[in-house]
Write a protein that holds these residues in place. Structure first.
Motif, PDB file in Angstrom:
ATOM      1  N   TYR A  14      -9.002  10.996   2.710  1.00 39.86           N
ATOM      2  CA  TYR A  14      -8.760  13.087   3.137  1.00 39.86           C
ATOM      3  C   TYR A  14      -8.558  12.659   4.371  1.00 39.86           C
ATOM      4  O   TYR A  14      -7.703  12.950   4.709  1.00 39.86           O
ATOM      5  N   HIS A  15      -9.747  11.359   4.919  1.00 39.68           N
ATOM      6  CA  HIS A  15      -8.622  11.493   6.334  1.00 39.68           C
ATOM      7  C   HIS A  15      -7.329  10.425   6.805  1.00 39.68           C
ATOM      8  O   HIS A  15      -6.998  11.111   7.674  1.00 39.68           O
ATOM      9  N   CYS A  16      -7.189   9.741   5.912  1.00 38.98           N
ATOM     10  CA  CYS A  16      -5.623   9.283   5.774  1.00 38.98           C
ATOM     11  C   CYS A  16      -4.601  10.660   5.692  1.00 38.98           C
ATOM     12  O   CYS A  16      -3.651  10.775   6.497  1.00 38.98           O
ATOM     13  N   ALA A  17      -4.635  11.328   5.073  1.00 42.48           N
ATOM     14  CA  ALA A  17      -4.240  12.564   4.198  1.00 42.48           C
ATOM     15  C   ALA A  17      -4.007  13.678   5.925  1.00 42.48           C
ATOM     16  O   ALA A  17      -3.269  14.311   6.058  1.00 42.48           O
ATOM     17  N   ILE A  18      -5.305  13.625   6.832  1.00 41.05           N
ATOM     18  CA  ILE A  18      -5.095  14.433   8.318  1.00 41.05           C
ATOM     19  C   ILE A  18      -3.824  14.222   8.551  1.00 41.05           C
ATOM     20  O   ILE A  18      -3.346  14.847   9.171  1.00 41.05           O
ATOM     21  N   ALA A  19      -3.348  12.667   8.562  1.00 36.46           N
ATOM     22  CA  ALA A  19      -2.488  12.638   9.898  1.00 36.46           C
ATOM     23  C   ALA A  19      -1.016  13.197   9.107  1.00 36.46           C
ATOM     24  O   ALA A  19       0.310  13.501  10.136  1.00 36.46           O
ATOM     25  N   PHE A  20      -1.001  13.716   8.585  1.00 32.60           N
ATOM     26  CA  PHE A  20       0.142  14.483   7.361  1.00 32.60           C
ATOM     27  C   PHE A  20       0.284  15.743   7.539  1.00 32.60           C
ATOM     28  O   PHE A  20       1.236  16.659   7.279  1.00 32.60           O
ATOM     29  N   GLN A  21      -1.058  16.315   8.332  1.00 29.22           N
ATOM     30  CA  GLN A  21      -1.046  17.853   8.698  1.00 29.22           C
ATOM     31  C   GLN A  21      -0.276  18.733  10.455  1.00 29.22           C
ATOM     32  O   GLN A  21      -0.510  17.433  11.278  1.00 29.22           O
ATOM     33  N   PRO A  22       0.314  19.317   9.849  1.00 28.29           N
ATOM     34  CA  PRO A  22       0.211  20.454  11.567  1.00 28.29           C
ATOM     35  C   PRO A  22      -0.240  20.181  12.840  1.00 28.29           C
ATOM     36  O   PRO A  22      -0.143  20.318  14.182  1.00 28.29           O
ATOM     37  N   TRP A  23      -1.682  20.136  11.733  1.00 28.49           N
ATOM     38  CA  TRP A  23      -3.159  20.387  13.232  1.00 28.49           C
ATOM     39  C   TRP A  23      -3.849  19.223  13.655  1.00 28.49           C
ATOM     40  O   TRP A  23      -5.150  19.064  13.903  1.00 28.49           O
ATOM     41  N   ALA A  24      -3.091  18.121  13.009  1.00 29.93           N
ATOM     42  CA  ALA A  24      -3.585  16.849  13.234  1.00 29.93           C
ATOM     43  C   ALA A  24      -4.188  16.058  14.868  1.00 29.93           C
ATOM     44  O   ALA A  24      -5.347  15.850  15.080  1.00 29.93           O
ATOM     45  N   HIS A  25      -3.589  16.667  15.283  1.00 29.38           N
ATOM     46  CA  HIS A  25      -3.145  16.117  16.972  1.00 29.38           C
ATOM     47  C   HIS A  25      -4.597  17.326  17.389  1.00 29.38           C
ATOM     48  O   HIS A  25      -5.399  16.876  18.934  1.00 29.38           O
ATOM     49  N   GLN A  40      -0.540  12.319  15.080  1.00 28.49           N
ATOM     50  CA  GLN A  40      -0.016  13.259  13.501  1.00 28.49           C
ATOM     51  C   GLN A  40       0.736  12.300  13.150  1.00 28.49           C
ATOM     52  O   GLN A  40       2.139  11.496  13.583  1.00 28.49           O
ATOM     53  N   ASN A  41       1.379  12.031  12.075  1.00 30.02           N
ATOM     54  CA  ASN A  41       2.721  11.486  11.384  1.00 30.02           C
ATOM     55  C   ASN A  41       4.030  11.736  12.103  1.00 30.02           C
ATOM     56  O   ASN A  41       3.258  13.585  11.772  1.00 30.02           O
TER      57      ASN A  41
END
Length: 202
Positions: A26-37, A43-44
């Motif tokens: 789940y937390h790895c997937a957050i990096a691919f979301q536009p609001w991660a930063h 953010q990827n």
């Protein structure tokens, strides 16, 4: 007098492993979301916003799974411990790691993020990914005395409590009305939802 040691529940151990692995995914997937930063994740460059639906679906049962396992574990531990022994054990196993992570590990994560984003370094302590440990410790404080009393009366009822959970969720929907049901982090929804699970016993 030697107290009976509760039988090890390996099925709960495996459920705990699954829950932790899902937490990592789940937390790895957050990096691919536009609001991660916005929540201090690096953010990827290439985004995968379609993952969010699956992440929400995962969260709806992943977080409750953690609390159910904690409820079983705590109720089982209470069978062989006094109130004082249970509080000492839970403080050592839950509160100390949560405080350590909040004061040391989480700030290190923020340092890495600030360095990557060229933001002036500053110390920032908060529960972050250990928030559920603090919740569990609050539940322990609230339930340790009632569970001890029920244990002494040999009245640790798993099924009635389990059957009452849907009614509690209906009351929450009426009175709490969470804006995002999949968001348990530092919300009244997250605090309210998990409390009944500490009354579940094996």
């Amino acid at each position: 007098m030697v107290k009976d040691k509760p039988e090890r529940r390996y099925d709960l151990d495996w459920l705990r492993v699954i829950a932790v692995l899902l937490l990592i995914v789940y937390h790895c997937a957050i990096a691919f979301q536009p609001w991660a930063h916005k929540i201090s994740f690096i953010q990827n460059v290439e985004l995968m916003e379609g993952l969010w639906t699956a992440m929400e679906a995962m969260n709806i049962w992943r977080i409750p799974l953690i609390f159910v396992i904690s409820g079983f574990a705590f109720a089982s531990a209470m069978r062989a411990r006094s109130v004082k022994e249970a509080l000492i054990e839970r403080t050592t196993r839950i509160l100390v790691p949560a405080v350590f992570c909040s004061l040391l590990l989480v700030p290190l994560q923020f340092f890495v993020f600030q360095h990557y984003e060229n933001i002036p370094l500053s110390y920032h302590a908060e529960p972050s990914y250990t928030w559920f440990l603090l919740n569990i410790f609050v539940y322990v404080l609230l339930t340790v005395t009632p569970l001890h009393w029920l244990k002494n009366k040999n009245e640790l009822p798993a099924m009635p409590t389990l059957l009452s959970l849907p009614a509690l969720f209906v009351l929450e929907a009426i009175f709490v009305t969470p804006e995002m049901y999949a968001n348990f982090y530092m919300t009244m929804h997250g605090l309210y939802w998990a409390l009944p699970h500490l009354f579940l016993v094996s």
